[in-house]
Each structure stands twice: as structure tokens, then as C-alpha cells.
Design a protein around this motif. Sequence first.
Motif, PDB file in Angstrom:
ATOM      1  N   LYS A  49       0.728  -1.096  -0.079  1.00 46.17           N
ATOM      2  CA  LYS A  49       0.124   0.009   0.155  1.00 46.17           C
ATOM      3  C   LYS A  49       0.873   1.435   0.285  1.00 46.17           C
ATOM      4  N   MET A  50       2.091   1.340   0.427  1.00 49.74           N
ATOM      5  CA  MET A  50       3.134   2.291   0.516  1.00 49.74           C
ATOM      6  C   MET A  50       3.432   2.500  -0.930  1.00 49.74           C
ATOM      7  N   VAL A  51       3.566   1.626  -1.769  1.00 48.84           N
ATOM      8  CA  VAL A  51       4.239   1.822  -3.127  1.00 48.84           C
ATOM      9  C   VAL A  51       3.248   1.529  -4.211  1.00 48.84           C
ATOM     10  N   ASN A  52       2.219   0.768  -4.055  1.00 44.66           N
ATOM     11  CA  ASN A  52       1.090   0.527  -4.724  1.00 44.66           C
ATOM     12  C   ASN A  52       1.877  -0.528  -6.129  1.00 44.66           C
ATOM     13  N   ASP A  53       2.812  -1.375  -5.852  1.00 41.44           N
ATOM     14  CA  ASP A  53       3.681  -2.108  -6.629  1.00 41.44           C
ATOM     15  C   ASP A  53       4.059  -3.224  -6.056  1.00 41.44           C
ATOM     16  N   ASP A  96      12.994   4.943   2.195  1.00 46.75           N
ATOM     17  CA  ASP A  96      13.429   4.398   0.795  1.00 46.75           C
ATOM     18  C   ASP A  96      13.002   5.654  -0.303  1.00 46.75           C
ATOM     19  N   ARG A  97      13.722   5.918  -1.197  1.00 46.63           N
ATOM     20  CA  ARG A  97      13.450   7.101  -1.972  1.00 46.63           C
ATOM     21  C   ARG A  97      13.306   6.620  -3.532  1.00 46.63           C
ATOM     22  N   VAL A  98      12.898   5.339  -3.746  1.00 46.25           N
ATOM     23  CA  VAL A  98      12.581   4.770  -4.964  1.00 46.25           C
ATOM     24  C   VAL A  98      11.020   5.086  -5.140  1.00 46.25           C
ATOM     25  N   LYS A  99      11.020   6.056  -6.269  1.00 46.57           N
ATOM     26  CA  LYS A  99       9.318   6.267  -6.494  1.00 46.57           C
ATOM     27  C   LYS A  99       8.555   5.334  -7.033  1.00 46.57           C
ATOM     28  N   PRO A 100       7.438   5.257  -6.360  1.00 46.29           N
ATOM     29  CA  PRO A 100       6.287   4.145  -6.793  1.00 46.29           C
ATOM     30  C   PRO A 100       6.125   4.123  -8.219  1.00 46.29           C
ATOM     31  N   SER A 101       6.273   2.920  -8.802  1.00 45.00           N
ATOM     32  CA  SER A 101       6.231   2.840 -10.230  1.00 45.00           C
ATOM     33  C   SER A 101       4.666   3.088 -10.784  1.00 45.00           C
ATOM     34  N   ASN A 102       3.770   2.911  -9.878  1.00 42.21           N
ATOM     35  CA  ASN A 102       2.534   2.841 -10.464  1.00 42.21           C
ATOM     36  C   ASN A 102       1.863   4.202 -10.046  1.00 42.21           C
ATOM     37  N   GLN A 103       2.555   5.300  -9.596  1.00 44.24           N
ATOM     38  CA  GLN A 103       1.705   6.350  -9.341  1.00 44.24           C
ATOM     39  C   GLN A 103       1.283   7.200 -10.393  1.00 44.24           C
ATOM     40  N   GLU A 137     -11.522  -3.895  -9.840  1.00 41.09           N
ATOM     41  CA  GLU A 137     -10.112  -3.612 -10.373  1.00 41.09           C
ATOM     42  C   GLU A 137      -9.796  -1.997 -10.289  1.00 41.09           C
ATOM     43  N   VAL A 138     -10.677  -1.210 -10.732  1.00 44.78           N
ATOM     44  CA  VAL A 138     -10.754   0.154 -11.133  1.00 44.78           C
ATOM     45  C   VAL A 138     -10.853   0.726  -9.822  1.00 44.78           C
ATOM     46  N   ARG A 139     -11.671   0.452  -9.089  1.00 44.63           N
ATOM     47  CA  ARG A 139     -12.125   0.942  -7.672  1.00 44.63           C
ATOM     48  C   ARG A 139     -10.962   0.811  -6.814  1.00 44.63           C
ATOM     49  N   LEU A 140     -10.353  -0.582  -6.745  1.00 44.90           N
ATOM     50  CA  LEU A 140      -9.096  -0.603  -5.659  1.00 44.90           C
ATOM     51  C   LEU A 140      -8.087   0.208  -6.283  1.00 44.90           C
ATOM     52  N   GLN A 141      -7.628   0.267  -7.797  1.00 43.29           N
ATOM     53  CA  GLN A 141      -6.569   1.137  -8.294  1.00 43.29           C
ATOM     54  C   GLN A 141      -6.725   2.522  -7.905  1.00 43.29           C
ATOM     55  N   CYS A 142      -8.244   3.097  -7.910  1.00 41.51           N
ATOM     56  CA  CYS A 142      -8.428   4.508  -7.749  1.00 41.51           C
ATOM     57  C   CYS A 142      -7.995   4.606  -6.192  1.00 41.51           C
ATOM     58  N   LEU A 143      -8.764   3.721  -5.391  1.00 41.47           N
ATOM     59  CA  LEU A 143      -8.364   3.802  -3.850  1.00 41.47           C
ATOM     60  C   LEU A 143      -6.855   3.929  -3.661  1.00 41.47           C
ATOM     61  N   SER A 144      -5.969   3.066  -4.232  1.00 45.74           N
ATOM     62  CA  SER A 144      -4.561   2.895  -4.108  1.00 45.74           C
ATOM     63  C   SER A 144      -3.862   4.311  -4.524  1.00 45.74           C
ATOM     64  N   GLY A 145      -4.474   4.763  -5.496  1.00 49.45           N
ATOM     65  CA  GLY A 145      -3.730   6.043  -6.139  1.00 49.45           C
ATOM     66  C   GLY A 145      -3.924   7.171  -5.202  1.00 49.45           C
ATOM     67  N   MET A 146      -5.299   7.021  -4.351  1.00 50.04           N
ATOM     68  CA  MET A 146      -5.635   8.033  -3.405  1.00 50.04           C
ATOM     69  C   MET A 146      -4.426   8.240  -2.352  1.00 50.04           C
ATOM     70  N   LEU A 147      -3.935   7.015  -2.096  1.00 52.26           N
ATOM     71  CA  LEU A 147      -3.113   6.844  -0.775  1.00 52.26           C
ATOM     72  C   LEU A 147      -1.853   7.491  -1.116  1.00 52.26           C
ATOM     73  N   LEU A 148      -1.298   7.225  -2.557  1.00 53.04           N
ATOM     74  CA  LEU A 148      -0.066   7.767  -2.885  1.00 53.04           C
ATOM     75  C   LEU A 148       0.136   9.269  -2.957  1.00 53.04           C
ATOM     76  N   CYS A 149      -1.133   9.867  -2.828  1.00 51.68           N
ATOM     77  CA  CYS A 149      -1.135  11.420  -2.751  1.00 51.68           C
ATOM     78  C   CYS A 149      -1.061  11.880  -1.399  1.00 51.68           C
ATOM     79  N   LEU A 150      -0.771  11.020  -0.331  1.00 55.36           N
ATOM     80  CA  LEU A 150      -0.368  11.673   0.993  1.00 55.36           C
ATOM     81  C   LEU A 150       0.984  11.560   0.816  1.00 55.36           C
ATOM     82  N   THR A 151       1.485  12.251   1.991  1.00 60.74           N
ATOM     83  CA  THR A 151       2.941  12.169   2.015  1.00 60.74           C
ATOM     84  C   THR A 151       3.421  10.942   2.716  1.00 60.74           C
ATOM     85  N   ARG A 152       4.694  10.389   2.697  1.00 63.45           N
ATOM     86  CA  ARG A 152       5.105   9.241   3.136  1.00 63.45           C
ATOM     87  C   ARG A 152       4.569   8.945   4.458  1.00 63.45           C
ATOM     88  N   GLU A 153       4.870  10.024   5.484  1.00 66.54           N
ATOM     89  CA  GLU A 153       4.625   9.720   6.675  1.00 66.54           C
ATOM     90  C   GLU A 153       2.960   9.787   6.911  1.00 66.54           C
TER      91      GLU A 153
END
Length: 294
Positions: A49-53, A96-103, A137-153
Amino acid sequence: MGRTNPFSTTYEEDTPDEVLVRDINNGSKASLNGLILRHQPFIYNIAWKMVNDPVQAEDLTQEALLKIITNLGSFHGQSSFRTWAYRIVRNHFLNDRVKPSNQFAASFEELGQLLDGSPDVSLTAEERAEKAEVIGEVRLQCLSGMLLCLTREQRLIYIIGDIFNADHHVGSEIMEISRDNYRKKLSRARKDLHNFMQHKCGLVDKSNPCRCHKKVTVALESGRVDAKNLLYNRKEFSTFKAALAPDADYLVDESEQLYTELHRQHSYQTTFEKKNFLELILESPQWRGRLHLD
């Protein structure tokens, strides 16, 4: 799931973590495997959930577990093992400084623009039934995308605090901040995430135009979703809600329950390859000697 949620106040196993650590330090490979298998699913699903990949999540999990294993000698019961171990996980994931590939959006504003700019294609009731798995799948992908809009912390605190339902005492100890500060940070993460959903997501407000089934056609045509290789909505996956202890305390108020319930529907991987990377490493004479395993 077969394992107690380590973020629950009721966390307890037949053989306590501290006993396993003691036996590991005395050379028990079986205890080490038991400790790994106990915590790997939780660490992996946080990472996912942190990196969506899933591939990046595997790497993060491996690295974090290796840090835990190689530092077991420094654990002397100064705190509970879960606090000590998940602090290592926290530090590794936040540093970790690797940017999520699915962001596909770096901010809520960008995500909102992306959703607004994505054409809606209505489906008939028959088509919606036929494409139910892809809609999920679309719903879960969108929810995961929302999490990536938060800061890491924020992301980590929200995953631990709301999706895993960590008690404030447990969450603040892992994050190494005061309980008041932990609550404030969790509240801010909720506010940012819920505010976006309130204004964009049709799942929480029917007056919002965005509907998962209306985005399916574009998602398939653009290749963002592969109907033959779903990443989230697979039958073998569980959900965070199912993985939570049945007696977990729900810390969100009633007005926020819908948002939290949606995010607890995130996919949760419960099964892993029988011979994982750590078991392969532990078969190596070099590692066996380093860890003094029998």
C-alpha cells in the motif's frame, strides 16, 4: 488469516515473539522461520500500500526483514518486539527513495484533474455484471492512487492507524511520537484523504459524477487495467477488513466510518511462495554461520 494483527491491543501468539527471538539467538532456524512467516504478510501488505506495486513491495519487505534479522542481537527487551521490529520497518519505508512505479498522480489536485479529464462511458446492467471483476479492479486502483497522494509519513500512519486499525498507544510507539502528535497526524491524513473523496468519489457521495464502472472502458483501452492480469481484484486475495482481529477497537467516529470501510477493502495478500527468499538465504552456509543457526 491465521495470524493476530500485530497492531491490535489484543496481539498475542501461542509462542511470543520474544521467546522466538531468544531461541533464534541460541541458534534455532525453526524459530527464525517462524518469526519471518509470522510478520512477513503484515510487512508486505504495508509495503504494497505504500508503493502500490507488488514487485517493489517484495523488495521493500525483503530489505526490511533482513534488517530485522541481522539486528536481532541488539534486541534486549527494551520494548515489545513488535514495537522494535516495526520501528525498523517504519524507518526503512520512510527512508526509501524509490518512486512508486504505479503512481499516476502526485497530488490530490492532479488526481482530481485526471479523473475529471477521463471520459465517462456508461455500461448497461448486463455489461456491468459481465465486467464486475474489472470494475472492482478500477475501484481498488483508484483507492490505491489516493493513498499515494498522501505524504510518505501520512500514508504510513493512515495504513497503520486506519486500515490496520492500530491503537493510538501502539501507533505512537512505532512512529516514536507522542500519542497526541500521532492522533493529530492521523487526523490530518484522514482529513486530506476524506476531503478528496467527499468532493470526487461517487462511492461516498452519490452527487459526485465519478463512478468506477464509467471509467472501466477508458482504463481498458489505455492499458491501465489488464483484464487478463488483475493486480488487486483477485480471488486468492483477502481484504484488510477480513485480516483484522474480530475484537479490534474501531477508533474512527461514525461520520468517517464509510471512508475507512472503503479503504479496508484494499487487497490483502495472505499466501506467499512456500520457499520465500529468506528461506533460500538461510540455506546458504554463509548466512547460517553468520546467524549461528543449527
